[in-house]
Design a protein around this motif. Structure first.
Motif, PDB file in Angstrom:
ATOM      1  N   ALA A   1       0.850  -1.202   0.000  1.00  0.00           N
ATOM      2  CA  ALA A   1       0.000   0.000   0.000  1.00  0.00           C
ATOM      3  C   ALA A   1       0.875   1.238   0.000  1.00  0.00           C
ATOM      4  CB  ALA A   1      -0.888  -0.005   1.242  1.00  0.00           C
ATOM      5  N   ASN A   2       0.548   2.186  -0.873  1.00  0.00           N
ATOM      6  CA  ASN A   2       1.285   3.447  -0.931  1.00  0.00           C
ATOM      7  C   ASN A   2       0.291   4.602  -0.825  1.00  0.00           C
ATOM      8  OD1 ASN A   2       3.165   5.433  -1.327  1.00  0.00           O
ATOM      9  ND2 ASN A   2       3.511   4.988  -3.497  1.00  0.00           N
ATOM     10  N   TYR A   3       0.232   5.247   0.343  1.00  0.00           N
ATOM     11  CA  TYR A   3      -0.704   6.361   0.537  1.00  0.00           C
ATOM     12  C   TYR A   3      -0.047   7.649   0.037  1.00  0.00           C
ATOM     13  CZ  TYR A   3      -3.255   2.946   3.286  1.00  0.00           C
ATOM     14  OH  TYR A   3      -3.940   1.824   3.680  1.00  0.00           O
TER      15      TYR A   3
ATOM     16  N   TYR B   1      -0.498  -4.235  -5.638  1.00  0.00           N
ATOM     17  CA  TYR B   1      -0.027  -2.911  -5.192  1.00  0.00           C
ATOM     18  C   TYR B   1      -1.205  -1.957  -5.305  1.00  0.00           C
ATOM     19  CZ  TYR B   1       2.349   1.643  -5.846  1.00  0.00           C
ATOM     20  OH  TYR B   1       2.750   2.958  -5.762  1.00  0.00           O
ATOM     21  N   TYR B   2      -1.501  -1.188  -4.261  1.00  0.00           N
ATOM     22  CA  TYR B   2      -2.583  -0.208  -4.386  1.00  0.00           C
ATOM     23  C   TYR B   2      -2.176   1.121  -3.769  1.00  0.00           C
ATOM     24  CZ  TYR B   2      -4.183  -1.142   0.489  1.00  0.00           C
ATOM     25  OH  TYR B   2      -4.278  -1.261   1.848  1.00  0.00           O
TER      26      TYR B   2
ATOM     27  N   ILE C   1      -0.313  -6.589   4.756  1.00  0.00           N
ATOM     28  CA  ILE C   1      -0.225  -5.367   3.966  1.00  0.00           C
ATOM     29  C   ILE C   1       1.001  -4.571   4.393  1.00  0.00           C
ATOM     30  CG2 ILE C   1      -1.382  -3.212   3.278  1.00  0.00           C
ATOM     31  CD1 ILE C   1      -3.476  -6.046   4.598  1.00  0.00           C
TER      32      ILE C   1
ATOM     33  N   VAL D   1       2.755  -1.248   4.330  1.00  0.00           N
ATOM     34  CA  VAL D   1       2.446   0.167   4.089  1.00  0.00           C
ATOM     35  C   VAL D   1       3.761   0.921   3.902  1.00  0.00           C
ATOM     36  CG1 VAL D   1       1.363   2.245   5.039  1.00  0.00           C
ATOM     37  CG2 VAL D   1       0.295   0.012   5.401  1.00  0.00           C
TER      38      VAL D   1
ATOM     39  N   GLU E   1      -4.079   0.577  10.353  1.00  0.00           N
ATOM     40  CA  GLU E   1      -3.729   0.707   8.938  1.00  0.00           C
ATOM     41  C   GLU E   1      -2.765   1.856   8.649  1.00  0.00           C
ATOM     42  OE1 GLU E   1      -6.883   0.216   6.163  1.00  0.00           O
ATOM     43  OE2 GLU E   1      -7.888  -1.293   7.387  1.00  0.00           O
TER      44      GLU E   1
ATOM     45  N   ASN F   1      -8.813  -4.701  -2.395  1.00  0.00           N
ATOM     46  CA  ASN F   1      -8.547  -3.275  -2.133  1.00  0.00           C
ATOM     47  C   ASN F   1      -8.940  -2.924  -0.713  1.00  0.00           C
ATOM     48  OD1 ASN F   1      -8.425  -3.308  -4.911  1.00  0.00           O
ATOM     49  ND2 ASN F   1     -10.281  -2.174  -5.202  1.00  0.00           N
ATOM     50  N   ARG F   2      -8.705  -3.311   0.305  1.00  0.00           N
ATOM     51  CA  ARG F   2      -9.130  -2.927   1.646  1.00  0.00           C
ATOM     52  C   ARG F   2     -10.538  -3.385   2.020  1.00  0.00           C
ATOM     53  NH1 ARG F   2     -10.465   1.284   3.333  1.00  0.00           N
ATOM     54  NH2 ARG F   2      -9.851   0.909   5.444  1.00  0.00           N
TER      55      ARG F   2
END
Ligand code: SF4
Length: 354
Positions: free
Chosen positions: A9-11, A60-61, A245, A247, A325, A341-342
């Motif tokens: 996950a890439n925020y 990857y999201y 996941i 992050v 998260e 996706n979550r």
């Protein structure tokens, strides 16, 4: 516990809303790493895992929202690796746009292979805007809905049920039902991110049963019971597999960029194993923290999460919270569940919202 999937996950995309109960605890800023650097790392992990662990689902999201010039590239990348997000986007939190720009956005995502979008409404206009932390969000979502339909996209609408918005739900539901939606469904929010502060907003079974039949029928099919009923039933959450996941943050990026995929997976599995060893089983947590009188409604997953959070707090936060998260985390799943996706979905239909 069997590991079923590894997600990266890439925020890296700031959200333009400031939802009061944001389950991601979005702070209006990006907290991930540069999109392209994240994609390169995600792509490498997916490729390495394909050889080493072909049984493992890997993807990857990005977050917090999808409003980024990198969206076409992200959709291309997701198509290449057959990730579900290539066809389905959650689209709250976009910057306001005028009509032509909005039409262009919807046309572009349709051309890039998206078939379905989800929009979440929190209540009627005044309440929704307050909840989303910006005036005009409600009408903007309706305009998005309109342009999405014109672009040939299917639209799901989701509505969280909480005490504060309950009286608005029938009118909101009727109004949204005038649009050609694929689905309009209500759900109960869980207790992550700023959702942790929502406990007094959780509705009771009696409040739920007073809603019109149409709305009750649109509710998530996953089993919901009151806390009292869960405790009396003695049924526990039978989680048999997990999603892990990773992050990405500016602080950990270099480390994971140097590590192989197998080593990364082993590190996350060890963190989750430690969590499972330190956390009492759900039945014991029920005895320690359960309220046998409570008439509020829960999925067992959410109730277990709340008891686990209480246990972590009571042990002085000594246990690394594998459900938080904002850093690398895990989602424990039943045999018939998947994480997409979550969202935790039942594997045969993908209908229910986490
Ligand atoms: S739109 Fe989504 S990510 Fe943005 S603040 Fe609201 S709940 Fe959080």
């Amino acid at each position: 516990m069997e590991t079923a999937s590894l997600l990266i996950a890439n925020y890296c995309v700031p959200c333009h809303s400031f939802c009061r109960y944001c389950l991601l605890a979005s702070c209006g800023k990006a907290t991930g790493v540069d999109y392209k650097a994240g994609e390169a790392l995600g792509g490498r992990i997916i490729r390495e895992m394909k050889d080493a662990r072909p049984d493992l689902h890997c993807s990857y999201y990005i977050g917090y929202c999808m409003d980024t010039p990198d969206l076409p590239e992200f959709l291309r990348f997701s198509r290449e690796y057959q990730a579900p997000v290539a066809k389905f986007l959650q689209m709250n939190g976009f910057a306001f746009r005028e009509e032509p720009e909005l039409a262009e956005l919807m046309g572009s995502i349709r051309e890039n292979g998206v078939e379905l979008i989800d929009l979440t409404f929190y209540g009627l206009e005044e309440y929704h805007d307050r909840f989303a932390g910006r005036k005009g969000d409600f009408w903007f979502l309706l305009r998005m809905l309109d342009q999405a339909v014109k672009a040939g996209l299917q639209v799901n609408v989701s509505i969280p049920l909480i005490r504060e918005n309950l009286s608005q739900i029938p009118e909101l539901y009727e109004m949204l039902s005038t649009y050609p939606l694929r689905r309009c469904a209500c759900f109960l929010p869980h207790s992550k991110g700023r959702g942790r502060t929502i406990s007094e907003q959780r509705i009771t079974k009696q409040e739920f049963e007073q809603l019109p039949e149409k709305i009750r029928n649109s509710f998530s099919r996953m089993k919901h019971r009151t806390e009292a009923e869960w405790i009396a039933s003695g049924e526990t959450a039978e989680f048999v597999k997990r999603s892990l996941i990773l992050v990405l943050t500016p602080e950990n990026f270099e480390k994971y960029n140097r590590m192989g995929a197998a080593e990364t997976l082993a590190e996350l599995e060890a963190m989750d194993d430690r969590y499972l060893q330190e956390m009492p089983p759900v039945q014991e947590l029920a005895r320690m923290y359960g309220d046998p009188q409570n008439q509020q409604l829960f999925r067992i997953r959410d109730l277990a999460l709340i008891w686990q959070q209480r246990h972590i707090a009571e042990t002085g936060n000594r246990i690394y919270d594998m459900h938080d998260e904002t850093h690398s985390f895990s989602v424990h799943l039943r045999e018939d569940e998947l994480l997409i996706n979550r969202m935790v979905v039942e594997s045969e239909n993908g209908r229910n919202k986490d």
